[in-house]
Motif scaffolding. Structure first.
Motif, mmCIF file in Angstrom:
data_model
loop_
_atom_site.group_PDB
_atom_site.id
_atom_site.type_symbol
_atom_site.label_atom_id
_atom_site.label_comp_id
_atom_site.label_asym_id
_atom_site.label_seq_id
_atom_site.Cartn_x
_atom_site.Cartn_y
_atom_site.Cartn_z
ATOM 1 N N VAL A 3 0.823 -1.221 0.000
ATOM 2 C CA VAL A 3 0.000 0.000 0.000
ATOM 3 C C VAL A 3 0.859 1.274 0.000
ATOM 4 C CG1 VAL A 3 -1.989 -1.108 1.092
ATOM 5 C CG2 VAL A 3 -0.256 -0.021 2.526
ATOM 6 N N ASN B 81 -0.451 7.676 1.090
ATOM 7 C CA ASN B 81 -1.408 8.786 1.205
ATOM 8 C C ASN B 81 -2.645 8.441 2.040
ATOM 9 O OD1 ASN B 81 -2.270 7.122 -0.895
ATOM 10 N ND2 ASN B 81 -3.172 8.803 -2.049
ATOM 11 N N THR C 267 -6.674 2.334 2.252
ATOM 12 C CA THR C 267 -6.282 1.427 1.162
ATOM 13 C C THR C 267 -6.087 0.009 1.707
ATOM 14 O OG1 THR C 267 -3.999 2.207 1.395
ATOM 15 C CG2 THR C 267 -5.291 3.150 -0.403
ATOM 16 N N LYS D 160 2.591 -4.845 3.417
ATOM 17 C CA LYS D 160 3.824 -4.056 3.240
ATOM 18 C C LYS D 160 3.427 -2.577 3.167
ATOM 19 C CE LYS D 160 7.024 -2.116 0.891
ATOM 20 N NZ LYS D 160 6.974 -0.696 1.242
ATOM 21 N N PRO D 161 3.550 -1.871 4.312
ATOM 22 C CA PRO D 161 3.221 -0.431 4.295
ATOM 23 C C PRO D 161 4.260 0.349 3.494
ATOM 24 C CG PRO D 161 3.385 -1.289 6.554
ATOM 25 C CD PRO D 161 3.979 -2.315 5.648
ATOM 26 N N SER D 162 3.890 1.544 3.094
ATOM 27 C CA SER D 162 4.872 2.439 2.471
ATOM 28 C C SER D 162 5.937 2.796 3.502
ATOM 29 C CB SER D 162 4.180 3.718 2.005
ATOM 30 O OG SER D 162 5.141 4.727 1.761
ATOM 31 N N GLU D 163 7.141 2.991 3.035
ATOM 32 C CA GLU D 163 8.232 3.381 3.938
ATOM 33 C C GLU D 163 8.013 4.786 4.507
ATOM 34 O OE1 GLU D 163 8.207 2.409 0.850
ATOM 35 O OE2 GLU D 163 9.844 3.223 -0.363
ATOM 36 N N GLY E 15 10.360 -0.272 -1.141
ATOM 37 C CA GLY E 15 9.689 -1.089 -2.153
ATOM 38 C C GLY E 15 10.626 -2.032 -2.877
ATOM 39 N N LYS E 16 11.791 -1.537 -3.240
ATOM 40 C CA LYS E 16 12.699 -2.343 -4.058
ATOM 41 C C LYS E 16 13.250 -3.531 -3.286
ATOM 42 C CE LYS E 16 13.911 -0.340 -8.187
ATOM 43 N NZ LYS E 16 13.059 0.734 -8.468
ATOM 44 N N GLN F 260 9.536 -5.957 -3.360
ATOM 45 C CA GLN F 260 9.932 -6.875 -4.434
ATOM 46 C C GLN F 260 10.066 -8.314 -3.941
ATOM 47 O OE1 GLN F 260 13.543 -6.010 -6.806
ATOM 48 N NE2 GLN F 260 12.240 -4.484 -7.797
ATOM 49 N N GLY G 12 -0.802 1.945 -5.608
ATOM 50 C CA GLY G 12 0.328 2.863 -5.700
ATOM 51 C C GLY G 12 0.414 3.446 -7.097
ATOM 52 N N SER G 13 1.615 3.865 -7.464
ATOM 53 C CA SER G 13 1.773 4.572 -8.738
ATOM 54 C C SER G 13 1.688 3.599 -9.915
ATOM 55 C CB SER G 13 3.123 5.292 -8.759
ATOM 56 O OG SER G 13 4.150 4.333 -8.665
ATOM 57 N N THR H 19 5.115 1.747 -10.668
ATOM 58 C CA THR H 19 5.407 0.610 -9.779
ATOM 59 C C THR H 19 4.429 -0.528 -10.058
ATOM 60 O OG1 THR H 19 6.075 2.195 -8.090
ATOM 61 C CG2 THR H 19 5.748 -0.055 -7.366
ATOM 62 N N LEU I 16 -4.100 1.994 -9.374
ATOM 63 C CA LEU I 16 -2.937 2.834 -9.664
ATOM 64 C C LEU I 16 -3.294 4.313 -9.715
ATOM 65 C CD1 LEU I 16 -1.511 0.413 -12.383
ATOM 66 C CD2 LEU I 16 -1.075 0.431 -9.922
ATOM 67 N N GLY I 17 -2.461 5.056 -10.416
ATOM 68 C CA GLY I 17 -2.640 6.502 -10.445
ATOM 69 C C GLY I 17 -3.892 6.936 -11.196
ATOM 70 N N CYS J 210 -5.598 9.695 -5.173
ATOM 71 C CA CYS J 210 -5.665 9.170 -6.543
ATOM 72 C C CYS J 210 -6.929 9.642 -7.244
ATOM 73 C CB CYS J 210 -5.601 7.658 -6.516
ATOM 74 S SG CYS J 210 -6.899 6.942 -5.508
HETATM 75 P P1 NAD Z 1 4.570 3.969 -5.025
HETATM 76 O O1 NAD Z 1 4.173 3.212 -6.234
HETATM 77 O O2 NAD Z 1 5.863 4.677 -5.022
HETATM 78 O O3 NAD Z 1 4.613 2.997 -3.744
HETATM 79 C C1 NAD Z 1 3.504 2.240 -3.355
HETATM 80 C C2 NAD Z 1 3.978 1.047 -2.549
HETATM 81 O O4 NAD Z 1 4.746 0.193 -3.391
HETATM 82 C C3 NAD Z 1 4.893 1.407 -1.379
HETATM 83 O O5 NAD Z 1 4.617 0.547 -0.295
HETATM 84 C C4 NAD Z 1 6.276 1.120 -1.938
HETATM 85 O O6 NAD Z 1 7.235 0.819 -0.944
HETATM 86 C C5 NAD Z 1 5.998 -0.093 -2.800
HETATM 87 N N1 NAD Z 1 6.948 -0.332 -3.878
HETATM 88 C C6 NAD Z 1 7.704 0.580 -4.552
HETATM 89 N N2 NAD Z 1 8.451 -0.034 -5.494
HETATM 90 C C7 NAD Z 1 8.170 -1.360 -5.425
HETATM 91 C C8 NAD Z 1 8.602 -2.522 -6.151
HETATM 92 N N3 NAD Z 1 9.485 -2.432 -7.141
HETATM 93 N N4 NAD Z 1 8.089 -3.716 -5.823
HETATM 94 C C9 NAD Z 1 7.167 -3.822 -4.842
HETATM 95 N N5 NAD Z 1 6.720 -2.775 -4.113
HETATM 96 C C10 NAD Z 1 7.207 -1.549 -4.409
HETATM 97 O O7 NAD Z 1 3.352 4.964 -4.713
HETATM 98 P P2 NAD Z 1 3.262 6.055 -3.563
HETATM 99 O O8 NAD Z 1 4.125 7.217 -3.920
HETATM 100 O O9 NAD Z 1 3.452 5.413 -2.222
HETATM 101 O O10 NAD Z 1 1.721 6.490 -3.652
HETATM 102 C C11 NAD Z 1 1.247 7.437 -4.534
HETATM 103 C C12 NAD Z 1 0.637 6.764 -5.742
HETATM 104 O O11 NAD Z 1 -0.363 5.857 -5.316
HETATM 105 C C13 NAD Z 1 -0.073 7.747 -6.660
HETATM 106 O O12 NAD Z 1 0.227 7.453 -7.995
HETATM 107 C C14 NAD Z 1 -1.556 7.480 -6.376
HETATM 108 O O13 NAD Z 1 -2.415 7.794 -7.433
HETATM 109 C C15 NAD Z 1 -1.535 6.028 -6.093
HETATM 110 N N6 NAD Z 1 -2.732 5.654 -5.312
HETATM 111 C C16 NAD Z 1 -3.742 5.030 -5.962
HETATM 112 C C17 NAD Z 1 -4.895 4.727 -5.265
HETATM 113 C C18 NAD Z 1 -6.050 4.076 -5.950
HETATM 114 O O14 NAD Z 1 -6.922 3.597 -5.241
HETATM 115 N N7 NAD Z 1 -6.087 4.050 -7.277
HETATM 116 C C19 NAD Z 1 -5.018 5.043 -3.911
HETATM 117 C C20 NAD Z 1 -3.970 5.677 -3.288
HETATM 118 C C21 NAD Z 1 -2.822 5.978 -4.009
#
Ligand code: NAD
Length: 460
Positions: free
Chosen positions: A132, A135, A140, A158-161, A192-193, A197, A212-213, A216, A235-236, A268
């Motif tokens: 996740v 934000n 989420t 796996k929470p965001s860092e 994340g990496k 991963q 997430g984005s 990613t 995603l985004g 998002c």
């Molecule tokens: P991000 O993609 O950078 O990171 C999201 C998560 O993925 C984090 O926990 C991160 O540590 C992990 N991650 C990063 N690289 C990885 C990899 N290679 N393998 C596995 N995990 C990895 O996104 P962010 O900056 O934390 O969040 C913002 C993004 O999230 C924006 O693009 C937003 O639109 C999107 N988002 C979408 C929704 C939705 O419901 N569509 C909701 C909230 C946020």
């Protein structure tokens, strides 16, 4: 030596907490234990027991609302009021999942086989890696974890860092809660990496649920597909707001300001890009400025308008600023009251008028407190939305039910609000996107299908 994550309060820049990163050996052990918990306990537990366990988490969230809200606010910079709303929303999702846990969508075919019986059962996917973003950590997670658990899956979170605190509290509760057998819910911490991963590649993980984005998400889809895992990815978004000439412009303006700037625009589903018909554009822009004043009644001497949320990192703020500068260089006009900079992580709000439909400013997800205004004939609205590579959300402001119906029928986006801002959503409705906004659906009445597969049998 154990690596540590240090989270910061974006409002003040001060350190919030250290969290020990989970190393590769520990992640391997966690995945193996999740698999055992799945086969030995959770998969075969009667649905009513799973439901009872999920309800107890909802109760805990409501009882400890202040503690969860404080942890969420400290990591993300959102106000306590916003964070409280998020905890209550998360509790509602756990409650809804508890209800769904007792509803099975199966089929029995009595006559298809003559003397036998044909039937389908739902088989849980197994171990789900749930990754996740920062934000909305609690929401989420709540859109996914309880539904995966309701279906009979075990979950590794796996929470965001950047935002760990509220989820660390949640996992601590789940691991002490006697209604959850050991290892049904576990957590891995790290960037994340590494930690993320490792989950996507581990053979004991059957499915990845990702938020997430887009970049990613696409990388995770590729990695997971190469080893046969199911992936859902939300995603985004780069969401358009369609203001038709017959709309109630004052109501629409309040809705646009609330929907675009909530969470500092770091959502998002933020409705960032306004398309307004030239017939009402001047009046709507004036209404938008008044609505902005009402929402952020800051005097010009205030460094930061009250209620504005900081950007999660300085790098994120600088990224938004450079996109805004590029948009201004392409002919966009910053409206009075726009704040292109602010102290620390703060920025905005920014309103940019006269943005061309093909401006670079409209092409990328901005994810900040910025609203762009593009004056274009209403007859072109749907075509412009269709051109967008994203397909997450659209907002429609109109008095005509025929216009609303046409938009709802035509637009390929996951969520459509007509004459409303995103404060209002229901656990009963699914969430997800089209195209670059993701694959799969979460929530809604069929939410458990995401975390299970049908299994068929013929019995004679
Ligand atoms: P991000 O993609 O950078 O990171 C999201 C998560 O993925 C984090 O926990 C991160 O540590 C992990 N991650 C990063 N690289 C990885 C990899 N290679 N393998 C596995 N995990 C990895 O996104 P962010 O900056 O934390 O969040 C913002 C993004 O999230 C924006 O693009 C937003 O639109 C999107 N988002 C979408 C929704 C939705 O419901 N569509 C909701 C909230 C946020």
């Amino acid at each position: 030596m154990t690596q540590m994550l240090l989270t910061h309060d974006p409002r003040t820049g001060t350190a919030v907490a250290h969290h020990a990163c989970t190393d590769a050996t520990q992640i391997d052990q966690i995945c193996q234990r999740a698999r055992q918990a799945f086969f030995q306990h959770w998969r075969t537990l009667p649905a009513a027991r799973r439901s009872e366990a999920l309800l107890s988490v909802a109760r805990h969230l409501r009882e400890q609302l202040e503690a969860f809200a404080a942890a969420e606010a400290a990591d993300t910079g959102k106000s306590l009021a916003t964070a409280r709303g998020e905890v209550a929303g998360a509790a509602g999702l756990w409650e809804y999942a508890a209800a769904l846990a007792r509803v099975e969508h199966t089929e029995t075919l009595g006559s298809a086989t003559g003397s036998g019986l044909a039937l389908t059962l739902r088989e849980p996917m197994g171990v789900v890696g749930l990754i996740v973003p920062w934000n909305y950590p609690l929401i989420t997670t709540a859109e996914r974890m309880p539904f995966a658990l309701a279906a009979g899956c075990c979950v590794i979170l796996k929470p965001s860092e950047l935002a760990v605190g509220s989820l660390a509290l949640l996992v601590a509760h789940l691991q002490q809660n006697p209604l959850f057998p050991a290892d049904v819910v576990q957590v891995v911490y790290g960037v994340g990496k590494e930690a993320g991963q490792a989950l996507t590649r581990h053979p004991a993980v059957d499915m990845i649920a990702f938020v997430g984005s887009t970049a990613t998400g696409r990388a995770i889809e590729t990695a997971a597909a190469s080893c046969g895992k199911r992936v859902t990815a939300e995603l985004g978004g780069n969401n358009q707001v369609l203001v038709y000439p017959d709309a109630n412009l004052a109501v629409a303006a309040d809705g646009v300001i609330a929907g675009a700037l909530r969470n500092g625009g770091q959502a998002c589903i933020a409705g960032t890009h306004v398309l307004v018909d030239p017939a009402v554009a001047d009046e709507f822009v004036s209404q938008l400025q008044q609505a902005l004043q009402r929402r952020f009644p800051a005097s010009s001497s205030d460094a930061v308008p009250e209620g504005l949320q900081p950007m999660i990192t300085l790098a994120h703020k600088q990224r938004i600023q450079s996109l805004v500068q590029a948009g201004l260089a392409q002919g966009g006009v910053a409206l009075p009251g726009s704040r292109l900079d602010g102290p620390g992580h703060f920025l905005g709000p920014v309103l940019i008028d006269h943005v061309a439909p093909d401006s670079a400013l409209r092409e990328q997800e901005l994810f900040g407190p910025v609203i762009t205004i593009c004056r274009v004939a209403a007859s072109q609205f749907n075509a412009i939305v269709a051109d967008n590579q994203y397909g997450l959300a659209v907002y429609v402001w109109t008095a005509a039910s025929s216009t609303a119906l046409q938009a709802v029928r035509q637009l390929r986006v996951g969520r459509i609000w007509v004459n409303a801002d995103p404060e209002f959503w229901l656990p009963e409705l699914p969430v997800g996107g089209f195209a670059d906004s993701g694959v799969g659906r979460e929530g809604g009445i069929r939410a458990l299908d995401t975390y299970s597969l049908p299994k068929a049998a013929i019995i004679y």
